[in-house]
Write an enzyme that holds these catalytic residues in place. Structure first.
Site, mmCIF file in Angstrom:
data_model
loop_
_atom_site.group_PDB
_atom_site.id
_atom_site.type_symbol
_atom_site.label_atom_id
_atom_site.label_comp_id
_atom_site.label_asym_id
_atom_site.label_seq_id
_atom_site.Cartn_x
_atom_site.Cartn_y
_atom_site.Cartn_z
ATOM 1 C CE1 TYR A 182 -4.376 -2.414 4.773
ATOM 2 C CE2 TYR A 182 -3.163 -0.390 4.339
ATOM 3 C CZ TYR A 182 -3.892 -1.469 3.885
ATOM 4 O OH TYR A 182 -4.149 -1.600 2.545
ATOM 5 C CB SER A 201 -0.906 0.024 1.228
ATOM 6 O OG SER A 201 -1.573 1.271 1.318
#
Length: 246
Positions: A154, A141
């Site tokens: 995350y 990401s």
């Protein structure tokens, strides 16, 4: 069908979101596709039906990517249906946001299990079972470079995925198998939009100089390139597909 019509791709988490678009794109490119899901079979079967209606071949396979036995069974199902596996794309993931001081153990374990172990398990299986010349694509990401509060766990899983990708690329030496990662910026999927105010969504859409959220097809095009004949010289890399966000 293209020159990929004899190739087989497993796409985890492909009943919706980016994974669903990737499955349909690769099917259009001639891949036979395994659509993976973990909960509701209906969306996965809908993707299979769309692929078949367009002349492609696909099956839906239930497997929890955090469970190594289930992942091995998914690979078994792919081999039984299509004779072998050439491409594995690890799209499955979750995003639960909280400040590090406020993350409970259950949430931490769940994010690690799905995002990190859920990438590791298919990578480990692919390293043993992919046909020579295959491709592995993991999902990181671009939020890694933004360091947003509440994204700590995350981001930690995605940074780990990038490290895993780089090492696995080295370990595949001699087999012609490339291993890369794609790191999208904000993409207009249920995973991204859930729980965010319109003001926050608008703000994040403006972070890149193209001034829009990514679309699932933007990411599917990058995946199609990496697993197609023209992407073969890219290996051990993380492609930041984010419109120039960072």
């Amino acid at each position: 069908m293209s020159q990929s019509s004899d190739k087989v791709a497993i796409i985890t988490g492909s009943s919706r979101g980016i994974g669903a678009d990737v499955a349909q794109r690769l099917a259009r490119d001639g891949f036979r596709v395994v659509v993976n899901f973990v909960g509701n079979a209906a969306p996965a079967q809908e993707i299979v039906s769309k692929i078949e209606a367009a002349g492609g071949k696909a099956i839906a396979v239930k497997a929890d990517v955090a469970n190594p036995v289930a992942v091995a069974s998914m690979f078994d199902a792919a081999e039984a249906a299509f004779g072998g596996i050439d491409v594995v794309i690890n799209c499955a993931g979750i995003m639960k946001l909280a400040k590090i001081a406020e993350v409970d153990d259950q949430t931490f374990d769940q994010i690690i299990a799905i995002n990190l172990k859920g990438t590791f398990n298919p990578c480990r299986e692919a390293a043993k079972r992919l046909r020579d010349g295959g491709r592995i694509v993991n999902f990181s990401s671009s939020v890694i470079g933004v360091r947003l509060p509440t994204y700590g766990v995350y981001i930690a899983t995605k940074a780990a995925v990038e490290g895993l990708t780089q090492v696995l690329a080295q370990e595949m030496r001699g087999r012609g198998i490339s291993v890369n990662a794609v790191a999208p910026g904000p993409v207009a999927t249920e995973l991204f939009l859930h729980g965010k105010s319109q003001d926050l969504i608008d703000h994040m859409a403006k972070l890149n100089p193209l001034e829009r959220l990514g679309r699932t097809e933007d990411i599917a095009r990058v995946i199609a390139f990496l697993v197609g004949p023209e992407g073969g010289w890219i290996n051990g890399q993380t492609i930041r597909a984010n419109g120039g966000m960072c």
